[in-house]
Design an enzyme around this catalytic site. Structure first.
Site, PDB file in Angstrom:
ATOM      1  N   HIS A 271     -21.308  40.780 -37.128  1.00 28.75           N
ATOM      2  CA  HIS A 271     -21.558  42.195 -36.836  1.00 28.75           C
ATOM      3  C   HIS A 271     -20.907  42.595 -35.515  1.00 28.75           C
ATOM      4  CE1 HIS A 271     -24.360  45.809 -36.705  1.00 28.75           C
ATOM      5  NE2 HIS A 271     -24.023  45.697 -35.437  1.00 28.75           N
ATOM      6  N   GLU A 272     -21.115  41.795 -34.476  1.00 24.88           N
ATOM      7  CA  GLU A 272     -20.604  42.163 -33.158  1.00 24.88           C
ATOM      8  C   GLU A 272     -19.088  42.136 -33.102  1.00 24.88           C
ATOM      9  OE1 GLU A 272     -22.392  43.560 -31.177  1.00 24.88           O
ATOM     10  OE2 GLU A 272     -24.346  43.007 -31.928  1.00 24.88           O
TER      11      GLU A 272
END
Length: 670
Positions: A271-272
């Site tokens: 996600h990051e």
């Protein structure tokens, strides 16, 4: 080690782009991250954790630097580039491999003891990202969605470090502090550990001081908007951060992993890194908001847990894509990047500063290895005894790595204390490639430094000399060649609460400040002062907060730098008072402590005839090494150019040397 029932991972997990705490002070019971107060509804979705604060971080960056693009300016810039990428697929260049360095931040724990995670746990995170970004068949990243995409982006741990030496892409750093706030991570941890962000995607595994935080990343920037100054944006903080207990996947656990469910499958970093590559949250960070991606359905808000299909909402969507990596569902429920998300990431990789340089990086390509190659790395000494009347004797430590292809079973190391006579210590054991052992140098007075060098390995000459030497500064000694220092103070909104002073060993106040104006709701500017600190004296910096909450929450920090820009003291987290003490001495045998990152630049790369050199003075000595470590050319720089036409095709390293530091840069002769 924190157990699974007590360790709260997800609260900073997705804190990708920090955001400060704005406005009036809240009740201590409120959960505030980068200026946002999280509601009970939001926290229930993520088991009480904050999965991502990327948008809040970006808001902070924009407020601190008006030259940084707003969200809409970024979208206006990237929109046509995405369209061009869709209409001209050949510009994507096929598969993009991004070299990665993982900085494992610890405070002296043994390998495998939290937060000093093992190599296999780190490597599992790279495996997960490749599964997810390449939609690898048979892996948890596979999906059957009609818009599910192989993004053609993949990741590899670096094989060459910034000095041109072999590495496994895992950089273990003891910073002598057990846990870190996001403010100090940005103001201290990242700047002192980061590798060149144009050549490496920097990832940090840390222990957050807020146990509810999981991770965050820095959004890409643009430097070509009309009317705005060129601004690459925050190069010394660029990368992604995660709590050590969300870094990696339990799917590949060999029994050594330190992870906590339900965020234990590596999707925090998937996600990051999506934010790092330009993706926004799928719900657009507002009810029925936009993520600027055409083939993701409109979400009313974030999802937690593992919902079931169909999931309609009041925005007109009949079925939400809660499996998308840019939502907030549990790790086991995520498995989709879409075609248009891919287009967006490719446009960023082709056009955004630092991201497009990563495409040309060769840091993931292995250099030829030798059978016998030891590397010596100095470990920080955490004993702060230098200012005592009789400094306590301490034991200095070095890490001995095996960078050779043969097992490392013996090494002889020579060392010198404060430039004194050479002494010798021996080590024996059995290290496989890229493994390390701690070498302890006998107790010495807790002031000054120890310089050490590998004399031999496996009973023979070490075959690579460029990674044989290292040094350890003892205690809180600060060896410098200049008495000029810089003090930086980032206040919160309540400057009237803050006072500080710097005293010498006689108790005389040399510098002080305080009772600054309150600026709420405007963010205060960074305060900077130049100090002159005479040699051979101890200094005590004290900062006070009359309210008793330090520099409030995430927005403030202080740091002291030497003349070379190295951070020698920094902080943020305290209640009513905090002190830092250090001793300034003349440059020792190891020279002044400087930032361990390159400033030298060369172009074009690859090169056919002439290398142009930047950020290196004329007459600086240089040496060019071939891939097996032999010097093939040397001289002094003239007119910022070096002719390399006579070199054969291949990979080379050029080393620049002056009286303060040595820098190595890799280039390809075509």
């Amino acid at each position: 080690m924190k157990g699974k029932t007590t360790f709260k991972l997800p609260f900073l997990l997705f804190l990708t782009l920090f955001c400060l705490v704005f406005g009036q002070k809240n009740d201590p019971a409120d959960k505030i991250v980068f200026g946002k107060t999280y509601t009970l509804e939001e926290l229930r979705k993520t088991n009480g954790f904050v999965r991502c604060a990327s948008s809040e971080y970006e808001a902070m960056l924009q407020q601190k630097n008006p030259k940084r693009m707003t969200e809409q300016q970024f979208e206006d810039w990237i929109g046509p580039l995405i369209t061009n990428a869709q209409n001209n697929k050949s510009q994507n260049g096929g598969i993009i491999t991004i070299p990665v360095v993982v900085h494992v931040i610890h405070s002296g724990q043994a390998l495998g003891t939290a937060p000093n995670i093992t190599d296999t746990q780190v490597q599992s995170q790279i495996t997960v990202m490749n599964n997810d970004y390449r939609k690898l068949a048979g892996s948890p990243g596979a999906n059957t969605s009609p818009v599910g995409a192989d993004t053609m982006i993949q990741f590899a741990l670096a094989k060459v470090d910034p000095k041109g030496n072999p590495t496994n892409g895992i950089d273990r750093v003891n910073l002598c502090q057990p846990a870190w706030s996001t403010s100090v991570i940005d103001s201290y941890v990242k700047p002192v550990t980061i590798w060149d962000p144009t050549k490496y995607m920097n990832m940090w595994s840390v222990n957050f001081s807020d146990p509810d935080l999981l991770g965050y990343a820095q959004f890409p920037s643009n430097s070509s908007l009309p009317g705005l100054d060129v601004n690459g944006g925050y190069a010394d903080t660029d990368g992604v951060v995660a709590n050590y207990a969300t870094f990696g996947s339990s799917t590949y656990n060999d029994g050594t992993f330190l992870l906590s469910a339900p965020y234990d499958r590596g999707r925090t970093m998937t996600h990051e890194v999506g934010h790092f590559l330009g993706l926004r949250h799928i719900w657009g960070d507002s009810n029925c908001g936009t993520d600027y991606v055409a083939d993701t359905p409109v979400h009313r808000t974030s999802n937690g847990g593992c919902p079931v299909h169909p999931k309609s909402n009041s925005c007109g969507t009949t079925d939400e894509m809660f499996e998308n990596y840019m939502d907030y569902t549990f790790d086991t429920c995520m498995n989709i990047f879409t075609i248009n998300q891919k287009d967006r990431m490719v446009a960023v990789m082709n056009n955004s500063p630092r991201r497009m340089e990563l495409k040309a990086s060769t840091a993931d390509i292995a250099i030829p290895l030798f059978a016998n190659d030891g590397e010596l790395k100095g470990e920080r000494n955490c004993n702060e005894t230098s200012c005592a009347d009789a400094p306590t004797a301490v034991t200095a430590q070095f890490s001995l790595y095996n960078r050779g292809t043969s097992p490392l079973t013996a090494a002889v190391i020579t060392y010198s204390v404060n430039g004194g006579p050479q002494q010798t210590t021996s080590w024996s054991g059995n290290l496989a490639q890229d493994k390390y052992a701690i070498i302890s140098i006998p107790s010495v007075a807790g002031v000054g430094s120890i310089s050490a060098s590998i004399t031999s390995v496996n009973g023979t000459t070490d075959q690579r000399a460029t990674n044989n030497s290292a040094s350890v500064v003892l205690g809180n000694t600060v060896p410098v060649s200049s008495t000029n220092f810089t003090f930086e103070l980032q206040l919160d909104y309540y400057g009237s609460e803050t006072t500080w002073d710097l005293k010498n060993s006689a108790g005389t106040i040399l510098y002080s400040g305080g009772n600054y104006p309150d600026t709420d709701p405007n963010f205060p500017a960074l305060l900077t002062e130049n100090w002159t600190l005479p040699l051979n004296d101890c200094y005590t910096f004290t900062i006070n907060d009359s309210y008793g909450d330090g520099i409030y929450v995430d927005e403030g920090f202080y740091r002291i730098k030497n003349s070379a820009g190295a951070i020698i003291a920094a902080g943020q987290e305290f209640t009513d008072m905090q002190q830092k003490q250090f001793k300034v001495v003349g440059a020792l045998a190891t020279g002044e402590v400087t930032k361990d990152k390159n400033t030298a630049g060369i172009y074009p790369n690859p090169v056919s005839d002439v290398l142009n050199v930047s950020n290196v003075a004329n007459n600086t000595k240089y040496e060019i090494y071939n891939a097996v470590g032999q010097i093939v050319k040397s001289g002094a720089i003239e007119d910022q150019k070096i002719r390399v036409a006579e070199l054969t095709k291949g990979t080379y390293f050029i080393t620049f040397k002056n009286d303060k530091k040595t820098e190595s840069v890799k280039f390809i002769k075509k």
